[in-house]
Design a protein around this motif. Structure first.
Motif, PDB file in Angstrom:
ATOM      1  N   ASN A 303       0.818  -1.212   0.000  1.00 38.69           N
ATOM      2  CA  ASN A 303       0.000   0.000   0.000  1.00 38.69           C
ATOM      3  C   ASN A 303       0.853   1.264   0.000  1.00 38.69           C
ATOM      4  OD1 ASN A 303      -2.624   1.120  -0.058  1.00 38.69           O
ATOM      5  ND2 ASN A 303      -2.483   1.617   2.116  1.00 38.69           N
ATOM      6  N   LYS A 304       2.175   1.102   0.132  1.00 40.36           N
ATOM      7  CA  LYS A 304       3.075   2.252   0.133  1.00 40.36           C
ATOM      8  C   LYS A 304       3.541   2.532  -1.294  1.00 40.36           C
ATOM      9  CE  LYS A 304       4.629   1.115   4.803  1.00 40.36           C
ATOM     10  NZ  LYS A 304       5.720   0.561   5.632  1.00 40.36           N
ATOM     11  N   SER A 305       3.325   3.746  -1.748  1.00 44.03           N
ATOM     12  CA  SER A 305       3.634   4.099  -3.132  1.00 44.03           C
ATOM     13  C   SER A 305       5.134   4.079  -3.392  1.00 44.03           C
ATOM     14  CB  SER A 305       3.078   5.494  -3.442  1.00 44.03           C
ATOM     15  OG  SER A 305       3.416   5.880  -4.757  1.00 44.03           O
ATOM     16  N   VAL A 306       5.515   3.607  -4.566  1.00 52.35           N
ATOM     17  CA  VAL A 306       6.893   3.701  -5.040  1.00 52.35           C
ATOM     18  C   VAL A 306       6.871   4.621  -6.274  1.00 52.35           C
ATOM     19  CG1 VAL A 306       8.911   2.440  -5.866  1.00 52.35           C
ATOM     20  CG2 VAL A 306       7.446   1.427  -4.107  1.00 52.35           C
ATOM     21  N   THR A 334      11.600   9.093  -8.395  1.00 49.91           N
ATOM     22  CA  THR A 334      11.234   7.935  -7.576  1.00 49.91           C
ATOM     23  C   THR A 334      12.457   7.359  -6.878  1.00 49.91           C
ATOM     24  OG1 THR A 334       9.376   7.406  -9.027  1.00 49.91           O
ATOM     25  CG2 THR A 334      10.205   5.626  -7.627  1.00 49.91           C
ATOM     26  N   ILE A 335      13.566   7.256  -7.595  1.00 47.10           N
ATOM     27  CA  ILE A 335      14.801   6.751  -6.984  1.00 47.10           C
ATOM     28  C   ILE A 335      15.248   7.668  -5.853  1.00 47.10           C
ATOM     29  CG2 ILE A 335      17.263   6.342  -7.421  1.00 47.10           C
ATOM     30  CD1 ILE A 335      16.429   5.449 -10.269  1.00 47.10           C
ATOM     31  N   ASN A 336      15.163   8.978  -6.069  1.00 52.45           N
ATOM     32  CA  ASN A 336      15.535   9.932  -5.017  1.00 52.45           C
ATOM     33  C   ASN A 336      14.638   9.775  -3.800  1.00 52.45           C
ATOM     34  OD1 ASN A 336      17.614  11.043  -6.529  1.00 52.45           O
ATOM     35  ND2 ASN A 336      16.299  12.636  -7.429  1.00 52.45           N
ATOM     36  N   ALA A 337      13.333   9.553  -4.025  1.00 53.32           N
ATOM     37  CA  ALA A 337      12.411   9.374  -2.903  1.00 53.32           C
ATOM     38  C   ALA A 337      12.715   8.087  -2.141  1.00 53.32           C
ATOM     39  CB  ALA A 337      10.971   9.349  -3.423  1.00 53.32           C
ATOM     40  N   LEU A 338      13.049   7.038  -2.857  1.00 52.62           N
ATOM     41  CA  LEU A 338      13.420   5.781  -2.190  1.00 52.62           C
ATOM     42  C   LEU A 338      14.699   5.955  -1.360  1.00 52.62           C
ATOM     43  CD1 LEU A 338      12.703   3.220  -5.052  1.00 52.62           C
ATOM     44  CD2 LEU A 338      11.408   3.483  -2.931  1.00 52.62           C
ATOM     45  N   ARG A 339      15.620   6.783  -1.864  1.00 54.56           N
ATOM     46  CA  ARG A 339      16.842   7.026  -1.111  1.00 54.56           C
ATOM     47  C   ARG A 339      16.534   7.801   0.170  1.00 54.56           C
ATOM     48  NH1 ARG A 339      19.389   9.869  -4.755  1.00 54.56           N
ATOM     49  NH2 ARG A 339      20.182   8.059  -5.882  1.00 54.56           N
ATOM     50  N   GLU A 340      15.661   8.795   0.048  1.00 53.66           N
ATOM     51  CA  GLU A 340      15.306   9.594   1.232  1.00 53.66           C
ATOM     52  C   GLU A 340      14.603   8.747   2.284  1.00 53.66           C
ATOM     53  OE1 GLU A 340      12.957  12.847  -0.102  1.00 53.66           O
ATOM     54  OE2 GLU A 340      14.579  13.749  -1.301  1.00 53.66           O
ATOM     55  N   GLY A 342      15.242   5.675   2.859  1.00 56.01           N
ATOM     56  CA  GLY A 342      16.150   4.644   3.333  1.00 56.01           C
ATOM     57  C   GLY A 342      15.916   3.286   2.721  1.00 56.01           C
ATOM     58  N   VAL A 343      15.054   3.221   1.694  1.00 55.56           N
ATOM     59  CA  VAL A 343      14.810   1.930   1.035  1.00 55.56           C
ATOM     60  C   VAL A 343      16.035   1.497   0.253  1.00 55.56           C
ATOM     61  CG1 VAL A 343      13.376   0.749  -0.683  1.00 55.56           C
ATOM     62  CG2 VAL A 343      12.339   2.379   0.916  1.00 55.56           C
ATOM     63  N   ILE A 344      16.713   2.471  -0.410  1.00 55.57           N
ATOM     64  CA  ILE A 344      17.966   2.203  -1.084  1.00 55.57           C
ATOM     65  C   ILE A 344      19.006   3.164  -0.566  1.00 55.57           C
ATOM     66  CG2 ILE A 344      16.847   1.313  -3.146  1.00 55.57           C
ATOM     67  CD1 ILE A 344      17.329   3.961  -4.521  1.00 55.57           C
ATOM     68  N   LYS A 345      20.262   2.804  -0.704  1.00 58.04           N
ATOM     69  CA  LYS A 345      21.385   3.628  -0.214  1.00 58.04           C
ATOM     70  C   LYS A 345      22.054   4.327  -1.375  1.00 58.04           C
ATOM     71  CE  LYS A 345      20.957   2.355   4.102  1.00 58.04           C
ATOM     72  NZ  LYS A 345      20.531   3.335   5.122  1.00 58.04           N
TER      73      LYS A 345
END
Length: 345
Positions: A303-306, A334-340, A342-345
């Motif tokens: 349910n969490k948007s990527v 989207t990649i920047n949001a995932l980095r913020e 903590g999903v990706i480093k």
């Protein structure tokens, strides 16, 4: 009555329209349809009358946009859902008494400035019984990009259609979507038994990601996968045989039943035994993966948007036609949001 028949993943060469003007592109589309029809007719004549289900490769009509803007490709390479191209395909299905599946760029009366990449199934009477709009694409509009408006028009059931037919429950997955297990799982949870996969992908002497995924989607959903690849793409500025070979049928235990080498081929054909699949799905045991799903555990995570929905809608929920750079920029964001997060480093 038992349900068993031969399915064919027809590996045909794609002839691109990219270098043609609009009028010549339209003529080439009909040439491509005629050519596919001849191949299908000859293949069924050779294999035999048990052939009831035929899957065509992705891009069999047009190839793919290579530099064209969305409006340019819409004019050159997209077809109407009620147009003569579908009528010709329906004739081929009817004349050969097969269910015919493929993938095209399709216009939509509700989204007149866009097109959607659409997988279709035409039954042996010539009726289009299923349209599936590709949900994950790198450089083309999808229902997810205009989700709110799309759901207003078509409703949620339109996203994962399954056709109940005399050949079993049929559904489509487009191209690289075989890499996204959630899509096939949603179709399986709606009863899909045979996944029709039109693709144009790299083949290799080594296992490729998509080739691994075909086996995985079959075994984890207890379904057949009929995957048809192009026999190369001609008349476009990259090496023609980059996407060539390895069309295949995979059974519901993940076993490859048949596989084509490179070049145009009817070798990828095998028997689909729906009765055997249904017996297996009804049998308790560790191998009955479909019955052992615990979906409640995953609901909050999914349910969490990527990648954001509605990226092509404005604040009034009306769609706009972006430059192709929009798709890459949305992925970068989207990649920047995932980095913020903590999903990706």
């Amino acid at each position: 009555m038992s349900i068993a028949y031969t399915s064919l993943a027809l590996q045909t060469r794609c002839f691109a329209i990219n270098k043609l003007n609009v009028a010549d592109s339209r003529a080439k589309i009909f040439e491509n349809i005629d050519r596919v029809g001849r191949h299908l007719n000859g293949s069924k004549g050779f294999i035999g009358p048990s052939v009831k289900l035929v899957v065509l490769p992705e891009y069999f009509l047009t190839s793919f946009p290579m530099g064209e803007s969305l409006p340019e490709w819409r004019e050159k390479g997209a077809i109407s859902a009620t147009g003569p191209e579908y009528e010709k395909l329906a004739e081929i299905a009817q004349q050969n008494q097969v269910f015919l599946s493929g993938n095209v760029y399709e216009l939509d009366d509700h989204f007149t400035d866009l097109y959607f990449q659409t997988s279709f199934i035409i039954d042996s009477s010539g009726e289009t019984i299923l349209r599936y709009r590709r949900l994950v694409s790198m450089f083309a509009p999808t229902p997810h990009d205009v989700l709110n408006e799309y759901l207003d028009v078509y409703g949620e059931d339109s996203l994962f259609p399954v056709a109940s037919t005399e050949l079993g429950n049929l559904a489509c997955v487009a191209s690289e979507e075989i890499l996204y297990p959630e899509i096939t799982r949603c179709l399986a949870m709606r009863g899909a038994e045979v996944i029709l996969h039109s693709t144009s992908e790299v083949s290799s002497t080594e296992l490729t990601p998509k080739d691994i995924a075909k086996r995985a989607r079959a075994v984890e959903n207890l379904c057949y996968v009929v995957s048809s690849n192009t026999a190369g793409i001609a008349d476009i500025d990259f090496p023609a045989e980059s996407t060539d070979g390895l069309s295949k049928l995979v059974d519901f235990k993940g076993r490859v039943m048949c596989e084509a080498a490179t070049g145009e081929s009817m070798v990828a054909n095998a028997e689909i035994d729906i009765d055997a699949l249904r017996r297996y799905r009804n049998k308790p045991g560790m191998g009955n993966i479909l019955s052992r799903q615990r979906n409640e555990l995953f609901a909050s995570t999914y349910n969490k948007s990527v990648y954001p929905a509605n990226s092509m809608l404005d604040k009034d929920n009306k769609y706009h036609v972006p430059q192709r750079s929009h798709f890459m920029q949305t992925q970068v964001d989207t990649i920047n949001a995932l980095r913020e997060k903590g999903v990706i480093k």
